[in-house]
Design a protein around this motif. Sequence first.
Motif, PDB file in Angstrom:
ATOM      1  N   ARG A   1       0.863  -1.189   0.000  1.00 20.32           N
ATOM      2  CA  ARG A   1       0.000   0.000   0.000  1.00 20.32           C
ATOM      3  C   ARG A   1       0.898   1.237   0.000  1.00 20.32           C
ATOM      4  NH1 ARG A   1       0.214   1.807   5.220  1.00 20.32           N
ATOM      5  NH2 ARG A   1       0.908   0.293   6.757  1.00 20.32           N
ATOM      6  N   ASN A   2       0.295   2.395  -0.282  1.00 21.14           N
ATOM      7  CA  ASN A   2       1.050   3.655  -0.273  1.00 21.14           C
ATOM      8  C   ASN A   2       1.620   3.934   1.123  1.00 21.14           C
ATOM      9  OD1 ASN A   2       0.344   3.995  -2.894  1.00 21.14           O
ATOM     10  ND2 ASN A   2      -1.067   5.683  -2.575  1.00 21.14           N
ATOM     11  N   ILE A   3       2.826   4.461   1.162  1.00 21.51           N
ATOM     12  CA  ILE A   3       3.416   4.890   2.438  1.00 21.51           C
ATOM     13  C   ILE A   3       3.297   6.409   2.506  1.00 21.51           C
ATOM     14  CG2 ILE A   3       5.541   5.023   3.790  1.00 21.51           C
ATOM     15  CD1 ILE A   3       6.411   2.396   2.603  1.00 21.51           C
ATOM     16  N   THR A   4       2.652   6.900   3.532  1.00 23.07           N
ATOM     17  CA  THR A   4       2.432   8.345   3.663  1.00 23.07           C
ATOM     18  C   THR A   4       3.098   8.939   4.901  1.00 23.07           C
ATOM     19  OG1 THR A   4       0.334   7.879   4.778  1.00 23.07           O
ATOM     20  CG2 THR A   4       0.230   8.314   2.414  1.00 23.07           C
ATOM     21  N   SER A   5       3.496   8.080   5.862  1.00 24.27           N
ATOM     22  CA  SER A   5       4.099   8.587   7.099  1.00 24.27           C
ATOM     23  C   SER A   5       5.586   8.301   7.121  1.00 24.27           C
ATOM     24  CB  SER A   5       3.445   7.926   8.322  1.00 24.27           C
ATOM     25  OG  SER A   5       2.067   8.199   8.322  1.00 24.27           O
ATOM     26  N   PRO A   6       6.412   9.346   7.168  1.00 21.94           N
ATOM     27  CA  PRO A   6       7.868   9.123   7.199  1.00 21.94           C
ATOM     28  C   PRO A   6       8.336   8.685   8.577  1.00 21.94           C
ATOM     29  CG  PRO A   6       7.400  11.472   7.323  1.00 21.94           C
ATOM     30  CD  PRO A   6       6.069  10.787   7.176  1.00 21.94           C
ATOM     31  N   LYS A   7       9.544   8.128   8.619  1.00 16.69           N
ATOM     32  CA  LYS A   7      10.170   7.772   9.896  1.00 16.69           C
ATOM     33  C   LYS A   7      10.614   9.030  10.628  1.00 16.69           C
ATOM     34  CE  LYS A   7      14.270   5.243  11.528  1.00 16.69           C
ATOM     35  NZ  LYS A   7      15.495   4.535  11.087  1.00 16.69           N
ATOM     36  N   LYS A   8      11.163   9.995   9.866  1.00 20.73           N
ATOM     37  CA  LYS A   8      11.581  11.282  10.438  1.00 20.73           C
ATOM     38  C   LYS A   8      11.265  12.403   9.459  1.00 20.73           C
ATOM     39  CE  LYS A   8      15.456   9.505  13.205  1.00 20.73           C
ATOM     40  NZ  LYS A   8      14.775   9.599  14.493  1.00 20.73           N
ATOM     41  N   GLU A   9      11.047  13.585  10.011  1.00 22.23           N
ATOM     42  CA  GLU A   9      10.792  14.775   9.191  1.00 22.23           C
ATOM     43  C   GLU A   9      11.733  15.878   9.657  1.00 22.23           C
ATOM     44  OE1 GLU A   9       6.917  17.121   7.414  1.00 22.23           O
ATOM     45  OE2 GLU A   9       6.718  15.968   9.254  1.00 22.23           O
ATOM     46  N   LEU A  10      12.450  16.492   8.695  1.00 23.67           N
ATOM     47  CA  LEU A  10      13.428  17.537   9.033  1.00 23.67           C
ATOM     48  C   LEU A  10      12.888  18.883   8.582  1.00 23.67           C
ATOM     49  CD1 LEU A  10      16.622  15.655   7.710  1.00 23.67           C
ATOM     50  CD2 LEU A  10      15.401  15.320   9.857  1.00 23.67           C
ATOM     51  N   LEU A  11      12.667  19.769   9.541  1.00 22.33           N
ATOM     52  CA  LEU A  11      12.066  21.083   9.267  1.00 22.33           C
ATOM     53  C   LEU A  11      13.062  22.169   9.633  1.00 22.33           C
ATOM     54  CD1 LEU A  11       8.574  20.403  10.928  1.00 22.33           C
ATOM     55  CD2 LEU A  11       9.174  20.100   8.533  1.00 22.33           C
ATOM     56  N   GLY A  12      13.576  22.872   8.643  1.00 18.55           N
ATOM     57  CA  GLY A  12      14.531  23.935   8.924  1.00 18.55           C
ATOM     58  C   GLY A  12      14.598  24.936   7.786  1.00 18.55           C
ATOM     59  N   HIS A  13      14.474  24.447   6.550  1.00 22.90           N
ATOM     60  CA  HIS A  13      14.522  25.339   5.388  1.00 22.90           C
ATOM     61  C   HIS A  13      13.222  26.132   5.274  1.00 22.90           C
ATOM     62  CE1 HIS A  13      18.298  23.824   3.681  1.00 22.90           C
ATOM     63  NE2 HIS A  13      17.902  22.624   4.062  1.00 22.90           N
ATOM     64  N   ILE A  14      13.335  27.358   4.770  1.00 27.62           N
ATOM     65  CA  ILE A  14      12.130  28.189   4.607  1.00 27.62           C
ATOM     66  C   ILE A  14      11.679  28.242   3.148  1.00 27.62           C
ATOM     67  CG2 ILE A  14      12.458  29.604   6.676  1.00 27.62           C
ATOM     68  CD1 ILE A  14      13.788  31.719   4.875  1.00 27.62           C
ATOM     69  N   ARG A  15      12.525  27.712   2.244  1.00 28.20           N
ATOM     70  CA  ARG A  15      12.129  27.598   0.840  1.00 28.20           C
ATOM     71  C   ARG A  15      12.378  26.164   0.381  1.00 28.20           C
ATOM     72  NH1 ARG A  15      14.402  32.266  -2.849  1.00 28.20           N
ATOM     73  NH2 ARG A  15      12.803  31.408  -4.232  1.00 28.20           N
ATOM     74  N   ARG A  16      12.039  25.863  -0.871  1.00 30.19           N
ATOM     75  CA  ARG A  16      12.135  24.470  -1.330  1.00 30.19           C
ATOM     76  C   ARG A  16      13.546  23.915  -1.205  1.00 30.19           C
ATOM     77  NH1 ARG A  16      11.486  24.792  -7.918  1.00 30.19           N
ATOM     78  NH2 ARG A  16      12.519  26.799  -8.208  1.00 30.19           N
ATOM     79  N   VAL A  17      13.622  22.613  -0.970  1.00 28.17           N
ATOM     80  CA  VAL A  17      14.906  21.925  -0.779  1.00 28.17           C
ATOM     81  C   VAL A  17      15.214  21.160  -2.067  1.00 28.17           C
ATOM     82  CG1 VAL A  17      16.236  20.389   0.704  1.00 28.17           C
ATOM     83  CG2 VAL A  17      14.321  21.677   1.658  1.00 28.17           C
ATOM     84  N   GLY A  18      16.344  21.493  -2.701  1.00 29.51           N
ATOM     85  CA  GLY A  18      16.651  20.930  -4.012  1.00 29.51           C
ATOM     86  C   GLY A  18      17.668  19.812  -4.015  1.00 29.51           C
ATOM     87  N   LEU A  19      18.486  19.691  -2.940  1.00 29.59           N
ATOM     88  CA  LEU A  19      19.567  18.701  -2.928  1.00 29.59           C
ATOM     89  C   LEU A  19      19.715  18.068  -1.548  1.00 29.59           C
ATOM     90  CD1 LEU A  19      22.623  20.397  -4.690  1.00 29.59           C
ATOM     91  CD2 LEU A  19      21.471  18.339  -5.479  1.00 29.59           C
ATOM     92  N   ILE A  20      19.994  16.770  -1.517  1.00 32.22           N
ATOM     93  CA  ILE A  20      20.363  16.093  -0.265  1.00 32.22           C
ATOM     94  C   ILE A  20      21.557  15.180  -0.545  1.00 32.22           C
ATOM     95  CG2 ILE A  20      18.263  16.141   1.150  1.00 32.22           C
ATOM     96  CD1 ILE A  20      17.377  13.579  -0.192  1.00 32.22           C
ATOM     97  N   GLU A  21      22.434  15.026   0.454  1.00 33.44           N
ATOM     98  CA  GLU A  21      23.589  14.128   0.343  1.00 33.44           C
ATOM     99  C   GLU A  21      23.861  13.494   1.704  1.00 33.44           C
ATOM    100  OE1 GLU A  21      25.428  13.091  -2.150  1.00 33.44           O
ATOM    101  OE2 GLU A  21      24.774  14.461  -3.736  1.00 33.44           O
ATOM    102  N   TRP A  22      24.019  12.163   1.731  1.00 31.59           N
ATOM    103  CA  TRP A  22      24.440  11.476   2.948  1.00 31.59           C
ATOM    104  C   TRP A  22      25.957  11.614   3.095  1.00 31.59           C
ATOM    105  CZ3 TRP A  22      20.975   9.228   6.271  1.00 31.59           C
ATOM    106  CH2 TRP A  22      19.691   8.965   5.783  1.00 31.59           C
ATOM    107  N   HIS A  23      26.415  11.664   4.345  1.00 34.25           N
ATOM    108  CA  HIS A  23      27.855  11.690   4.597  1.00 34.25           C
ATOM    109  C   HIS A  23      28.452  10.344   4.183  1.00 34.25           C
ATOM    110  CE1 HIS A  23      31.680  11.913   6.757  1.00 34.25           C
ATOM    111  NE2 HIS A  23      31.526  13.222   6.736  1.00 34.25           N
TER     112      HIS A  23
END
Length: 535
Positions: free
Chosen positions: A130-152
């Motif tokens: 089924r569709n997954i709609t609830s994330p494990k974690k949510e990161l809230l800090g940016h005030i505009r759209r987030v275009g890039l993510i990178e893991w260490h």
Amino acid sequence: MSWGVVFLPLQMSWHPQYRSSKFRHVYGKAASKEKCYDCVPITRNVHDNHFCAVNPHFIAVVTECAGGGAFLVIPIHQTGKLDPHYPKICGHKGNVLDIKWNPFNDFVIASCSEDATVKIWDIPKHLLTRNITSPKKELLGHIRRVGLIEWHPTANNILFSSGYDYKIMIWNLDTKDAVISNPVKILDAHKDVVLSMSFNTDGSLLATACRDRKIRLIDPRAGTVLQEASYKSHKVNKVLFLGNVKKLFSTGTSQWNNRQIALWDQNDLSVPLLEEDLDGSSGLLFPFYDSDTHMLYVVGKGDGNIRYYEISPEKPYLNYLMEYHSHLPQKGIGMMPKRGLEVSACEIFRFYKLIPTKSLIEPISMIVPRRSESYQEDIYPLTTGAQPALTAQEWLNGVNKGPLLVSLRPGSGGVNSLPQFLEPEPLMETTDQSQHQSRGGRMPLEDMQKPSEVEDRRKHLKVEEKSLKNEQMCLSNGFDVFECPSPKTENELLQMFYRQQEEIRRLRELVNQRDVQIKQLELELRNLCTDTGSY
């Protein structure tokens, strides 16, 4: 005689046109139709990103979705036509702009979106039902759209995100909080949108390409800019660290809007070591680097070509090898980690090409032509494994450590990321201990354990094995095999088949892990015997 006198020195001073290289004849091989992923509704978003992330278990791709952002996660072996009602991961309120798998857990993926959030998702080991709609974690800090993510690349649970608020935020996910609103660090060194981020091998340096045309070399923990390139004739789009050779590679456009590549010395970004115009096309160029083979791939967006080069430490630095041609243009591209490659076929790289016009994802294998079917040690050196070298806190405290390396030789173990019910620490210890042993023949005294500790660990191992045996009698990837009804349709049969494949893979990982723990105990006992003998 005079002609001989004239021509002899010319022949002696002639240099061969081709370099001697084992990768000179590497060729690209597209997968057959039945090994592609068909009927995939690939996103039409014009954002310049890969839109695809791959690991040995899954392929994730950003998809078209009404009323928000979504992406698909498809088991890597589930090729062919995709069910139009296939479940999605759809918890974002805006278009998904980037997705990246956790390098140390094949069942965790991060996504970022136009809704200014970053979300971390747990993917079930069995097929999505089924569709997954609830994330494990949510990161809230940016005030505009987030275009890039990178893991260490070496520290566990450290994630970097970059937004249209011109900020790069560093997140520590090693916390029980489901919503994290305070990043551990904010890098505020850019005056425009960050277009690209790349780490060096141990993750102690971050290179960025910005829309203000500048390349910056940043110490991410201190937040200071160490080097800055503002070279006028190269408008940079993407930047990439070239492993440990202390060089950066960038793609962009020239003053005349030709697509251009450039190579930079990490310690001096004032002028590039070389720059080269490729063609007059308008699409972006995505660079990929394989530090094991020192091969660099340049993938064109909007065309079907992949150019590849070999990097050398001396001039001319960049040695052109060949170009893979296709009439089908790619909108985005995914890359399989080394541990997911087919070593028996001498495959050294694999791309997953997104073709929206055909709703198709096409795997493209880069192959070294060899006649022998045995394992080719020279083209598969030890490579980055799926275990972190550091905890999040160790890295934040200033510790630097290169990636833990594994062998790709079949049967060597430790290639895939561990199942979630196993703790990663014993494997890290084993890696370190084997390094000590290879250097000195014996481990240092401080690494040894008392006989009582060894006995306790052995008892703990037996108890763990018993409980796992009981669990495995009834469970197959979370499904009760005795309660599962027999498959009635072709789709149900396929699902059952993929579950069994996952179960076989999981059990292999378990067996490999047990072998490693047994070897570790034997090593500890031998060291203890040697130690008592010496006294």
